[in-house]
Design an enzyme around this catalytic site. Structure first.
Site, short mmCIF file in Angstrom:
data_model
loop_
_atom_site.label_atom_id
_atom_site.label_comp_id
_atom_site.label_asym_id
_atom_site.label_seq_id
_atom_site.Cartn_x
_atom_site.Cartn_y
_atom_site.Cartn_z
N HIS A 48 0.85 -1.19 0.00
CA HIS A 48 0.00 0.00 0.00
C HIS A 48 0.88 1.24 0.00
CE1 HIS A 48 1.19 -0.33 4.20
NE2 HIS A 48 0.83 0.94 4.36
N ASP A 59 0.99 5.25 1.73
CA ASP A 59 0.40 6.03 2.82
C ASP A 59 -0.35 7.23 2.24
OD1 ASP A 59 1.52 4.31 4.66
OD2 ASP A 59 3.27 5.56 5.01
N HIS A 71 4.87 0.11 -0.28
CA HIS A 71 5.66 -0.68 0.65
C HIS A 71 4.82 -1.79 1.27
CE1 HIS A 71 3.88 2.70 2.86
NE2 HIS A 71 3.91 1.95 3.95
N ARG A 85 8.72 -8.29 15.45
CA ARG A 85 9.14 -7.02 14.88
C ARG A 85 8.17 -5.93 15.33
NH1 ARG A 85 8.06 -3.72 10.50
NH2 ARG A 85 9.85 -2.52 9.76
#
Length: 346
Positions: free
Chosen positions: A226, A228, A283, A293
């Site tokens: 997607h 931002d 990304h 993570r």
């Protein structure tokens, strides 16, 4: 702040099954609801390229503005060192984030995001656009982190203080970067396009992300591809690999963690304002079998009533129609990957 952005989302509420995360602590095998393709790369027909690396820019370099501009043109993302945010501030936010996500599911659900809300605990808001769920849980807040008080009604001060300090410092850094970027585009500080920078009614949001260990990481997705919506996003990531950027002609390129840098990526709003001169960075996040993570993203942008329009110089034709931030959020809430194409002028 939270109210105004929630207003932009209110007309596009999510169903609860798109908000409530899986209780990852109780999962030992990958459920079908989270099983993507056997190989994420082959599913998307994108290659994975470890031979490239995104630019690392020193903010105190006298040529930093030009380097940032070129990175925005070529990549839509860069890593920033000597950014001025003390390591102790970043480490404290990381500690508090880990404390939050380590809580039992029933405790985190006390701060569950409302269907039309913008803040609180839950799945990524992009979830409805994909056939499978992501191996991820998140917590979003703006300004005051009031949702934390629902989880820790008598012991929220440390979490809230850490987040407020981090948010304030990210705002200052975002304003500095925004002035540099707009100057690179030929816009001076007194121009109309610059007046929102530094205002109290800008959009600023913190998104805490957690990617648990996954039993079958090659069949799961931490965060689906997607872009931002923001003007820009500043991200701190822990030392576990996972974040990848898509570069035309090269495929997915990993953004390897560096404790001394922050990742800065361009969002749709800046892509529009730059008249597509700057890339908006597509990304994704992949997951790990043995390592958790965490990341902390700060989204920065104009207020929701600000009119976004392309900055055109030397009679260049605008590639996008002008519209308010709220209008664009509404379009993207219905058309995640196609929002930009719906406002093009050709």
């Amino acid at each position: 702040m939270a109210t105004t952005l929630s207003e932009a989302y209110r007309n596009h509420p999510l169903n609860l099954h798109h908000i409530i995360p899986l209780d990852f602590s109780s999962i030992r095998t990958l459920p079908d609801s989270h099983a993507w393709s056997q190989s994420n790369d082959s599913d998307n027909n994108f290659s994975y390229n470890e031979s490239l690396s995104i630019p690392i820019i020193d903010l105190i370099d006298p040529h930093a503005m030009e380097q940032i501009g070129f990175a925005c043109e070529k990549w839509g993302v860069f890593q920033l060192k000597n950014h001025g945010i003390p390591l102790s501030v970043i480490e404290e936010v990381e500690v508090e984030s880990k404390k939050l996500f380590s809580l039992p599911a029933e405790e985190k659900l006390k701060a569950l995001r409302s269907p039309g809300g913008a803040t609180g605990y839950g799945r990524a808001r992009i979830s409805p656009f994909f056939p499978k769920f992501m191996w991820h849980e998140g917590f979003t807040f703006m300004g005051s982190s009031d949702d934390a008080k629902k989880i820790w009604p008598k012991d929220y001060e440390r979490f809230c203080d850490a987040m407020e300090n981090y948010q304030n410092q990210m705002k200052v850094l975002s304003e500095k970067l925004t002035h540099m970027i707009l100057t690179f585009l030929g816009i001076n500080n007194s121009s109309q396009e610059n007046k929102w920078v530094g205002s109290t009614n800008h959009i600023g949001a913190i998104q805490l992300n957690f990617y648990p260990c996954c039993p079958e990481p090659n069949r799961a997705m931490g965060l689906a591809p997607h872009t931002d919506t923001s003007f820009l996003t500043i991200l701190h990531q822990t030392l576990t690999n996972g974040l990848q950027i898509f570069k035309d002609g090269s495929g997915w390129v990993p953004i390897n963690p560096n404790p001394n840098t922050l990742v800065v990526n361009i969002g749709d709003i800046l892509h529009i304002m730059s008249n597509a001169r700057f890339h908006c960075a597509l990304h994704r996040v992949v997951v790990n079998k043995t390592k958790q993570r965490y990341s902390m993203a700060y989204f920065y942008g104009p207020p929701i009533d600000y009119v976004i329009s392309p900055i055109v110089i030397n009679c260049v034709v605008p590639r996008f129609h002008a519209l308010t931030v709220k209008e664009y959020i509404s379009i993207k809430a219905k058309n995640l990957g196609g929002a930009l194409s719906l406002i093009t002028t050709t």
